[in-house]
Scaffold this motif. Structure first.
Motif, PDB file in Angstrom:
ATOM      1  N   UNK A  34      -5.534  -2.423  16.831  1.00  8.93           N
ATOM      2  CA  UNK A  34      -5.615  -3.857  16.554  1.00  8.93           C
ATOM      3  C   UNK A  34      -6.861  -4.399  17.251  1.00  8.93           C
ATOM      4  N   UNK A  35      -7.696  -5.073  16.486  1.00 11.67           N
ATOM      5  CA  UNK A  35      -8.867  -5.752  17.034  1.00 11.67           C
ATOM      6  C   UNK A  35      -8.775  -7.227  16.678  1.00 11.67           C
ATOM      7  N   UNK A  36      -9.036  -8.086  17.659  1.00 10.20           N
ATOM      8  CA  UNK A  36      -9.148  -9.518  17.412  1.00 10.20           C
ATOM      9  C   UNK A  36     -10.626  -9.877  17.457  1.00 10.20           C
ATOM     10  N   UNK A  37     -11.047 -10.705  16.507  1.00 12.00           N
ATOM     11  CA  UNK A  37     -12.446 -11.120  16.422  1.00 12.00           C
ATOM     12  C   UNK A  37     -12.505 -12.609  16.730  1.00 12.00           C
ATOM     13  N   UNK A  38     -13.126 -12.944  17.839  1.00 10.18           N
ATOM     14  CA  UNK A  38     -13.185 -14.338  18.263  1.00 10.18           C
ATOM     15  C   UNK A  38     -14.540 -14.713  18.805  1.00 10.18           C
ATOM     16  N   UNK A  39     -14.626 -15.920  19.276  1.00  9.55           N
ATOM     17  CA  UNK A  39     -15.853 -16.451  19.861  1.00  9.55           C
ATOM     18  C   UNK A  39     -15.695 -17.942  20.058  1.00  9.55           C
ATOM     19  N   UNK A  40     -16.552 -18.494  20.841  1.00 15.05           N
ATOM     20  CA  UNK A  40     -16.393 -19.893  21.203  1.00 15.05           C
ATOM     21  C   UNK A  40     -16.900 -20.898  20.199  1.00 15.05           C
ATOM     22  N   UNK A  41     -17.767 -20.481  19.289  1.00 16.78           N
ATOM     23  CA  UNK A  41     -18.428 -21.420  18.393  1.00 16.78           C
ATOM     24  C   UNK A  41     -18.182 -21.062  16.936  1.00 16.78           C
ATOM     25  N   UNK A  42     -18.064 -22.073  16.119  1.00 13.64           N
ATOM     26  CA  UNK A  42     -17.928 -21.845  14.688  1.00 13.64           C
ATOM     27  C   UNK A  42     -19.272 -21.515  14.059  1.00 13.64           C
ATOM     28  N   UNK A  43     -19.227 -20.819  12.953  1.00 15.83           N
ATOM     29  CA  UNK A  43     -20.439 -20.541  12.195  1.00 15.83           C
ATOM     30  C   UNK A  43     -21.289 -19.391  12.701  1.00 15.83           C
ATOM     31  N   UNK A  44     -20.765 -18.610  13.645  1.00 17.89           N
ATOM     32  CA  UNK A  44     -21.563 -17.509  14.197  1.00 17.89           C
ATOM     33  C   UNK A  44     -21.341 -16.187  13.464  1.00 17.89           C
ATOM     34  N   UNK A  45     -20.338 -16.119  12.601  1.00 12.57           N
ATOM     35  CA  UNK A  45     -20.123 -14.914  11.817  1.00 12.57           C
ATOM     36  C   UNK A  45     -18.856 -14.142  12.113  1.00 12.57           C
TER      37      UNK A  45
ATOM     38  N   UNK B  31      -8.535  -4.318  22.649  1.00 13.02           N
ATOM     39  CA  UNK B  31      -9.995  -4.451  22.604  1.00 13.02           C
ATOM     40  C   UNK B  31     -10.333  -5.566  21.632  1.00 13.02           C
ATOM     41  N   UNK B  32     -11.034  -6.564  22.129  1.00  8.15           N
ATOM     42  CA  UNK B  32     -11.437  -7.673  21.277  1.00  8.15           C
ATOM     43  C   UNK B  32     -12.916  -7.620  20.990  1.00  8.15           C
ATOM     44  N   UNK B  33     -13.312  -8.327  19.951  1.00  8.01           N
ATOM     45  CA  UNK B  33     -14.714  -8.423  19.563  1.00  8.01           C
ATOM     46  C   UNK B  33     -15.113  -9.886  19.672  1.00  8.01           C
ATOM     47  N   UNK B  34     -16.128 -10.167  20.473  1.00  4.00           N
ATOM     48  CA  UNK B  34     -16.640 -11.528  20.622  1.00  4.00           C
ATOM     49  C   UNK B  34     -17.942 -11.615  19.847  1.00  4.00           C
ATOM     50  N   UNK B  35     -18.003 -12.560  18.916  1.00  2.00           N
ATOM     51  CA  UNK B  35     -19.172 -12.724  18.061  1.00  2.00           C
ATOM     52  C   UNK B  35     -19.925 -13.976  18.500  1.00  2.00           C
ATOM     53  N   UNK B  36     -21.241 -13.855  18.587  1.00  2.00           N
ATOM     54  CA  UNK B  36     -22.072 -14.999  18.926  1.00  2.00           C
ATOM     55  C   UNK B  36     -23.409 -14.883  18.234  1.00  2.00           C
ATOM     56  N   UNK B  37     -24.147 -15.961  18.228  1.00  2.00           N
ATOM     57  CA  UNK B  37     -25.487 -15.997  17.644  1.00  2.00           C
ATOM     58  C   UNK B  37     -26.491 -16.166  18.779  1.00  2.00           C
ATOM     59  N   UNK B  38     -27.742 -15.764  18.554  1.00  2.00           N
ATOM     60  CA  UNK B  38     -28.752 -15.883  19.612  1.00  2.00           C
ATOM     61  C   UNK B  38     -29.298 -17.309  19.753  1.00  2.00           C
ATOM     62  N   UNK B  39     -28.428 -18.197  20.116  1.00  2.23           N
ATOM     63  CA  UNK B  39     -28.823 -19.589  20.368  1.00  2.23           C
ATOM     64  C   UNK B  39     -28.065 -20.073  21.593  1.00  2.23           C
ATOM     65  N   UNK B  40     -28.630 -20.978  22.355  1.00  2.00           N
ATOM     66  CA  UNK B  40     -28.016 -21.380  23.632  1.00  2.00           C
ATOM     67  C   UNK B  40     -26.566 -21.845  23.529  1.00  2.00           C
TER      68      UNK B  40
ATOM     69  N   UNK C  42     -24.247 -21.156  21.282  1.00  2.00           N
ATOM     70  CA  UNK C  42     -23.347 -20.052  20.930  1.00  2.00           C
ATOM     71  C   UNK C  42     -23.151 -19.113  22.114  1.00  2.00           C
ATOM     72  N   UNK C  43     -24.213 -18.865  22.856  1.00  2.00           N
ATOM     73  CA  UNK C  43     -24.114 -18.000  24.036  1.00  2.00           C
ATOM     74  C   UNK C  43     -23.226 -18.652  25.092  1.00  2.00           C
ATOM     75  N   UNK C  44     -23.455 -19.929  25.335  1.00  2.00           N
ATOM     76  CA  UNK C  44     -22.653 -20.657  26.321  1.00  2.00           C
ATOM     77  C   UNK C  44     -21.182 -20.692  25.908  1.00  2.00           C
ATOM     78  N   UNK C  45     -20.911 -20.964  24.631  1.00  2.00           N
ATOM     79  CA  UNK C  45     -19.528 -21.021  24.162  1.00  2.00           C
ATOM     80  C   UNK C  45     -18.852 -19.655  24.197  1.00  2.00           C
TER      81      UNK C  45
END
Length: 166
Positions: free
Chosen positions: A7-18, A141-150, A152-155
């Motif tokens: 089981x993998x969960x795909x998350x991240x702090x910001x919307x629109x990062x993929x 094990x989770x997957x955190x997705x982010x974009x290379x922008x401040x 998205x990184x902070x979130x």
């Protein structure tokens, strides 16, 4: 013979990062390698994973499970155009679904853990709400997705930090 379940969960702090694109592509790649995969759209406030498969109106959804029209979460899964890849679409019909009660959330988590597939990939909504963090905790094990922008990184940093403290 028992099949090993991942089981993998795909998350991240910001919307629109993929997050949803990552979930879709990862699930499709595994299925095309002959694995049995179930994707779970756990973005309870804005589920749209079905659109990546060209499914305009899913036959069943999380709403059917919540309202008791389906006894198990697995019964709500729908086939996708990719052989070996099923999808549990998010809800939208049920008012308040984005903020489930504790018992509802725990029941949903147990149902996800009980799904019958080699790979279960859980697509989460953006942010660090308790519900999102609890769904992220489903997997070892989770997957955190982010974009290379401040932002998205902070979130993403705040997401991981919030998860650790949760």
């Amino acid at each position: 013979m028992t099949v090993q379940k991942t089981i993998w969960s795909v998350g991240g702090g910001k919307g629109g990062v993929g997050k949803s694109v990552t979930t879709t592509n990862l699930g499709a790649a595994l299925a095309m390698r002959g694995k049995e995969v179930i994707l779970v759209d756990a973005d309870l406030g804005g589920a749209n994973l079905h659109t990546y498969f060209g499914i305009k109106y899913p036959q069943k959804s999380l709403d059917d499970f919540i309202k008791g029209r389906c006894r198990t979460l697995e019964e709500t899964s729908v086939e996708t155009p990719v052989k070996g890849l099923r999808l549990i679409t998010g809800g939208g019909e049920f008012l308040g679904i984005a903020d489930p009660e504790y018992a509802q959330k725990q029941h949903f988590i147990e149902q996800i853990k009980g799904l019958d597939a080699e790979y279960i990939i859980v697509d989460l909504g953006a942010g660090s709400t308790n519900t999102v963090l609890d769904f992220f905790g489903i997997s070892a094990e989770g997957i955190v997705v982010l974009a290379p922008e401040p932002a998205a990184i902070q979130n993403a940093y705040m997401f991981v930090k919030s998860f650790v403290y949760r």
